[in-house]
Every structure is written in structure tokens, then in C-alpha cells.
Design an enzyme around this catalytic site. Structure first.
Site, mmCIF file in Angstrom:
data_model
loop_
_atom_site.group_PDB
_atom_site.id
_atom_site.type_symbol
_atom_site.label_atom_id
_atom_site.label_comp_id
_atom_site.label_asym_id
_atom_site.label_seq_id
_atom_site.Cartn_x
_atom_site.Cartn_y
_atom_site.Cartn_z
ATOM 1 N N ARG A 8 0.856 -1.194 0.000
ATOM 2 C CA ARG A 8 0.000 0.000 0.000
ATOM 3 C C ARG A 8 0.892 1.244 0.000
ATOM 4 O O ARG A 8 2.070 1.188 0.341
ATOM 5 C CB ARG A 8 -0.918 -0.008 1.228
ATOM 6 C CG ARG A 8 -1.964 -1.107 1.204
ATOM 7 C CD ARG A 8 -2.644 -1.243 2.552
ATOM 8 N NE ARG A 8 -3.343 -0.022 2.940
ATOM 9 C CZ ARG A 8 -3.804 0.217 4.158
ATOM 10 N NH1 ARG A 8 -3.627 -0.658 5.128
ATOM 11 N NH2 ARG A 8 -4.444 1.339 4.417
ATOM 12 N N LYS A 80 -3.221 -8.615 9.710
ATOM 13 C CA LYS A 80 -4.637 -8.541 10.078
ATOM 14 C C LYS A 80 -5.529 -8.135 8.911
ATOM 15 O O LYS A 80 -6.747 -8.292 8.975
ATOM 16 C CB LYS A 80 -4.846 -7.585 11.256
ATOM 17 C CG LYS A 80 -4.570 -6.119 10.979
ATOM 18 C CD LYS A 80 -4.671 -5.308 12.261
ATOM 19 C CE LYS A 80 -4.403 -3.827 12.048
ATOM 20 N NZ LYS A 80 -5.474 -3.140 11.348
ATOM 21 N N ASP A 81 -4.927 -7.632 7.824
ATOM 22 C CA ASP A 81 -5.708 -7.264 6.639
ATOM 23 C C ASP A 81 -5.930 -8.438 5.689
ATOM 24 O O ASP A 81 -6.711 -8.328 4.742
ATOM 25 C CB ASP A 81 -4.992 -6.144 5.860
ATOM 26 C CG ASP A 81 -4.963 -4.828 6.616
ATOM 27 O OD1 ASP A 81 -5.838 -4.621 7.476
ATOM 28 O OD2 ASP A 81 -4.063 -4.014 6.345
ATOM 29 N N SER A 125 -13.906 -0.053 13.900
ATOM 30 C CA SER A 125 -13.779 -1.486 14.112
ATOM 31 C C SER A 125 -14.900 -2.009 15.006
ATOM 32 O O SER A 125 -15.038 -1.598 16.160
ATOM 33 C CB SER A 125 -12.423 -1.795 14.761
ATOM 34 O OG SER A 125 -12.416 -3.079 15.347
ATOM 35 N N LEU A 126 -15.694 -2.954 14.492
ATOM 36 C CA LEU A 126 -16.743 -3.575 15.300
ATOM 37 C C LEU A 126 -16.145 -4.356 16.465
ATOM 38 O O LEU A 126 -16.738 -4.426 17.541
ATOM 39 C CB LEU A 126 -17.593 -4.513 14.436
ATOM 40 C CG LEU A 126 -18.528 -3.847 13.417
ATOM 41 C CD1 LEU A 126 -19.235 -4.909 12.586
ATOM 42 C CD2 LEU A 126 -19.561 -2.962 14.115
ATOM 43 N N ARG A 127 -14.967 -4.927 16.269
ATOM 44 C CA ARG A 127 -14.288 -5.650 17.352
ATOM 45 C C ARG A 127 -13.985 -4.726 18.520
ATOM 46 O O ARG A 127 -14.287 -5.049 19.678
ATOM 47 C CB ARG A 127 -13.002 -6.272 16.808
ATOM 48 C CG ARG A 127 -12.063 -6.808 17.882
ATOM 49 C CD ARG A 127 -10.721 -7.236 17.296
ATOM 50 N NE ARG A 127 -10.045 -6.156 16.598
ATOM 51 C CZ ARG A 127 -9.300 -5.224 17.182
ATOM 52 N NH1 ARG A 127 -9.153 -5.225 18.496
ATOM 53 N NH2 ARG A 127 -8.692 -4.293 16.475
ATOM 54 N N ARG A 128 -13.401 -3.572 18.213
ATOM 55 C CA ARG A 128 -13.080 -2.636 19.280
ATOM 56 C C ARG A 128 -14.336 -2.123 19.962
ATOM 57 O O ARG A 128 -14.392 -1.999 21.187
ATOM 58 C CB ARG A 128 -12.252 -1.474 18.716
ATOM 59 C CG ARG A 128 -10.825 -1.862 18.352
ATOM 60 C CD ARG A 128 -10.117 -0.825 17.522
ATOM 61 N NE ARG A 128 -8.712 -1.161 17.293
ATOM 62 C CZ ARG A 128 -7.988 -0.702 16.309
ATOM 63 N NH1 ARG A 128 -8.516 0.135 15.415
ATOM 64 N NH2 ARG A 128 -6.716 -1.065 16.166
ATOM 65 N N ARG A 145 -12.022 7.375 9.323
ATOM 66 C CA ARG A 145 -11.222 6.579 8.401
ATOM 67 C C ARG A 145 -10.004 7.376 7.959
ATOM 68 O O ARG A 145 -9.933 8.584 8.129
ATOM 69 C CB ARG A 145 -12.059 6.194 7.175
ATOM 70 C CG ARG A 145 -13.123 5.107 7.423
ATOM 71 C CD ARG A 145 -12.511 3.727 7.586
ATOM 72 N NE ARG A 145 -11.451 3.477 6.614
ATOM 73 C CZ ARG A 145 -11.639 3.194 5.331
ATOM 74 N NH1 ARG A 145 -12.871 3.110 4.855
ATOM 75 N NH2 ARG A 145 -10.611 2.991 4.532
ATOM 76 N N GLY A 146 -9.069 6.668 7.340
ATOM 77 C CA GLY A 146 -7.843 7.298 6.871
ATOM 78 C C GLY A 146 -6.624 6.658 7.504
ATOM 79 O O GLY A 146 -6.745 5.768 8.354
ATOM 80 N N ASN A 147 -5.434 7.081 7.093
ATOM 81 C CA ASN A 147 -4.235 6.533 7.719
ATOM 82 C C ASN A 147 -4.131 7.026 9.164
ATOM 83 O O ASN A 147 -4.914 7.874 9.610
ATOM 84 C CB ASN A 147 -2.982 6.887 6.909
ATOM 85 C CG ASN A 147 -2.770 8.386 6.769
ATOM 86 O OD1 ASN A 147 -2.927 9.139 7.730
ATOM 87 N ND2 ASN A 147 -2.389 8.833 5.581
ATOM 88 N N THR A 150 -3.842 10.776 9.760
ATOM 89 C CA THR A 150 -5.092 11.467 9.422
ATOM 90 C C THR A 150 -6.126 11.273 10.516
ATOM 91 O O THR A 150 -6.824 12.217 10.907
ATOM 92 C CB THR A 150 -5.645 10.948 8.085
ATOM 93 O OG1 THR A 150 -4.703 11.241 7.050
ATOM 94 C CG2 THR A 150 -6.976 11.604 7.751
ATOM 95 N N ARG A 151 -6.226 10.042 11.017
ATOM 96 C CA ARG A 151 -7.215 9.770 12.066
ATOM 97 C C ARG A 151 -6.904 10.539 13.348
ATOM 98 O O ARG A 151 -7.803 11.074 13.994
ATOM 99 C CB ARG A 151 -7.287 8.261 12.331
ATOM 100 C CG ARG A 151 -8.158 7.522 11.332
ATOM 101 C CD ARG A 151 -8.202 6.039 11.628
ATOM 102 N NE ARG A 151 -7.034 5.350 11.101
ATOM 103 C CZ ARG A 151 -6.680 4.120 11.441
ATOM 104 N NH1 ARG A 151 -7.383 3.458 12.351
ATOM 105 N NH2 ARG A 151 -5.617 3.544 10.898
ATOM 106 N N CYS A 236 -14.181 -8.216 8.763
ATOM 107 C CA CYS A 236 -14.435 -6.904 9.377
ATOM 108 C C CYS A 236 -15.924 -6.590 9.481
ATOM 109 O O CYS A 236 -16.309 -5.588 10.063
ATOM 110 C CB CYS A 236 -13.721 -5.806 8.601
ATOM 111 S SG CYS A 236 -14.160 -5.722 6.863
#
Length: 292
Positions: A8, A80-81, A125-128, A145-147, A150-151, A236
Site C-alpha cells: 500500500r 490482520k488485513d 472497528s466492530l471488534r473494538r 477513516r484514513g491513515n 489522518t485519524r 471486518c
């Protein structure tokens, strides 16, 4: 020999790729690399929450296509991706393992337990969300969202109280000084394979990296986490996490799985050597017995 290595195009992805190259060169010094940045759907869509995207693998599909088309020779991913079921044309090699935990960054140096009632936390994240909801059902969530950079920037500009991010990414970007709390991985359960960097290559080329030396203990933990992910057939779109920790001759596992953040179930078990091969399936069976 020079190989094209796809990844990426974010700053973190580039850092992780350089780390991967360093490890490969330590083991196979005659290899040289050219980094090929690739924009993925997950990078292009900076607004839709990951759980709302119509498919999985949004951070790897374009890279895998380049691998199949032989535009690149190997790929570097955050483990994890990577989908739980790997395309049989590929081989996956986890090679670098960092802190698995999640971290909390706040505006007033709070912890998860000292945040004000009905505090707002940024995460997609639904997990978090499920893990936090389990211990603090009053907390509200907002999507960012974003890197990572950015977040964090958006979080500081918005009227919200905290943001959850992976410790590994923060460390690799030298942003871990901003962490207010390292979240207990037995409570805020990490994503399967979180913190790990993996190399993906075409099966016919797997001998290219056959001389790599990999931490067997860490690889063992990651394999259990990914086996649990595979058994669940979840991604996800569901709250799912697994944290495996090998201590002496025992493996301790914490896992969560649900369909929504409200019905997510949590299980903790320990296994001896004789049970290692069935640890992931035992955890999965135990969670299913909780009537998800």
C-alpha cells in the site's frame, strides 16, 4: 537478483515494507528490491466504515491482482488485513511481530475506565466497539477513516474524547508517545494477527524466501489466531478477535466473536502441549456453545 515488492502507498505501509526488506536481506543478502506502491480500495474510500464495505480484503485485493499479473514478485501486508482463507495460488509468510495490543489516545490523558460517562470514542472497528461495550456500555462511537496520522488529526479537531489505534502502527510511526493507555489484550482483544507483517508470494515462487528465519514462538501464536479466524469465516463485518500468548508450555487464548457489538461473546482458555493442535477449534466451539 532484484525483486519488485508491492505494498500500500501509506507512510506506515512503506515503513513496514522497509522493515520486511531489512529482515529478508539479513537472511538472503543477495536479494535487491524495488518498492511498487499500490492504491487499494480501502485507501481510495476514506469515508465508508470497514464493516459497511461490501467485501473483505479491501486493503489487499489490488496488491494480490498485481501479484497474479506478475507486475510484482512479492507483497507486504499487515497480517490482520489478509483474508482468513488464502487463495491457493499464494503462500503467506508472517515475518515480523510487534506489540499486538490496542491503545487509547485521549485529549485529557484519561484511561478507558476514567473517561467521562457517555464519552465518544473514534473507531470503525466492530471488534473494538464490542470489547469496549462489554465493559463500558455507556460509551458512544464515531467512525473515522484514513491513515493513522489522518485519524489522529481528525480526532483532535473533532468534539470527541478518544481514539483507539493499534500499538504496532503507532510505534512504527514513532507516535507511541501520544498513547494514554495500553489496553489489556485479554479485555480489548486484538484482531487476529495484529501487529504482524506478512510476505505474500506466488506458490510457484515460494522457494525465493525459503531461507528466512522466523520466530517460531510468535509464528505459533499467529497461526492459532488465524486458525480461529478461518473457523469463524468472519471478517471486518463482524466483531471478532483472538489473542494467543505462549508462556512456557502453555498457550493462553482470549477470543471474541459475535454478529453485533451487543451479542459478542468472550472466552478465555488455556491449553497444554498435548492440546495445541486443537486449541483454536476448542475456543471456537466454546464460543459457539454460548449461543451466538
Amino acid at each position: 537478483m532484484k525483486l519488485k515488492i508491492g505494498t500500500r502507498n501509506s507512510k506506515l505501509a512503506m515503513i513496514q515494507t522497509e522493515l520486511a526488506i531489512k529482515i529478508i536481506k539479513e537472511n538472503i543478502p543477495n536479494l535487491e528490491f524495488e518498492i511498487i506502491p499500490i492504491s487499494t480500495r480501502g485507501d481510495q474510500d476514506k469515508t465508508t466504515p470497514l464493516y459497511a464495505m461490501p467485501s473483505t480484503g479491501v486493503f489487499i485485493k489490488e496488491i494480490e491482482k498485481a501479484l497474479l499479473d506478475k507486475e510484482i514478485d512479492i507483497a507486504v501486508h499487515s497480517l490482520k488485513d489478509v483474508n482468513s482463507i488464502l487463495d491457493p495460488r499464494f503462500v503467506l509468510l508472517p515475518i515480523l511481530f510487534e506489540d499486538k495490543r490496542d491503545a487509547l489516545i485521549t485529549k485529557n490523558h484519561k484511561t478507558l475506565h476514567t473517561l467521562q460517562k457517555n464519552a465518544i470514542i473514534a473507531t470503525s472497528s466492530l471488534r473494538r466497539m464490542a470489547c469496549i461495550h462489554h465493559i463500558r456500555p455507556d460509551i458512544q462511537f464515531v467512525n473515522i477513516r484514513g491513515n493513522i496520522e489522518t485519524r489522529i488529526k481528525k480526532f483532535k479537531e473533532m468534539d470527541i474524547d478518544g481514539i483507539i489505534l493499534a500499538v504496532a502502527g503507532l510505534k512504527r510511526l514513532n507516535l507511541d508517545h501520544q498513547i494514554d493507555e495500553y489496553l489489556d489484550p485479554s479485555i480489548i482483544i486484538p484482531a487476529c494477527g495484529q501487529g504482524s507483517i506478512a510476505i505474500e508470494l506466488r506458490k510457484e515462487d515460494q522457494d525465493l524466501l525459503s531461507n528466512l528465519s522466523i520466530d517460531s514462538k510468535k509464528l505459533f501464536e499467529v497461526n492459532i489466531e488465524r486458525e480461529f479466524l478461518k473457523l469463524s469465516q468472519a471478517g471486518c463485518h463482524y466483531p471478532i478477535g483472538c489473542y494467543a500468548k505462549k508462556e512456557n508450555d502453555q498457550i493462553k487464548i482470549n477470543a471474541c466473536l459475535g454478529e453485533t457489538i451487543e451479542d459478542c461473546k468472550f472466552v478465555s482458555m488455556a491449553f497444554d502441549k498435548i492440546e495445541y493442535n486443537t486449541a483454536a477449534s476448542s475456543i471456537y466451539k466454546k464460543i459457539k456453545e454460548e449461543n451466538i
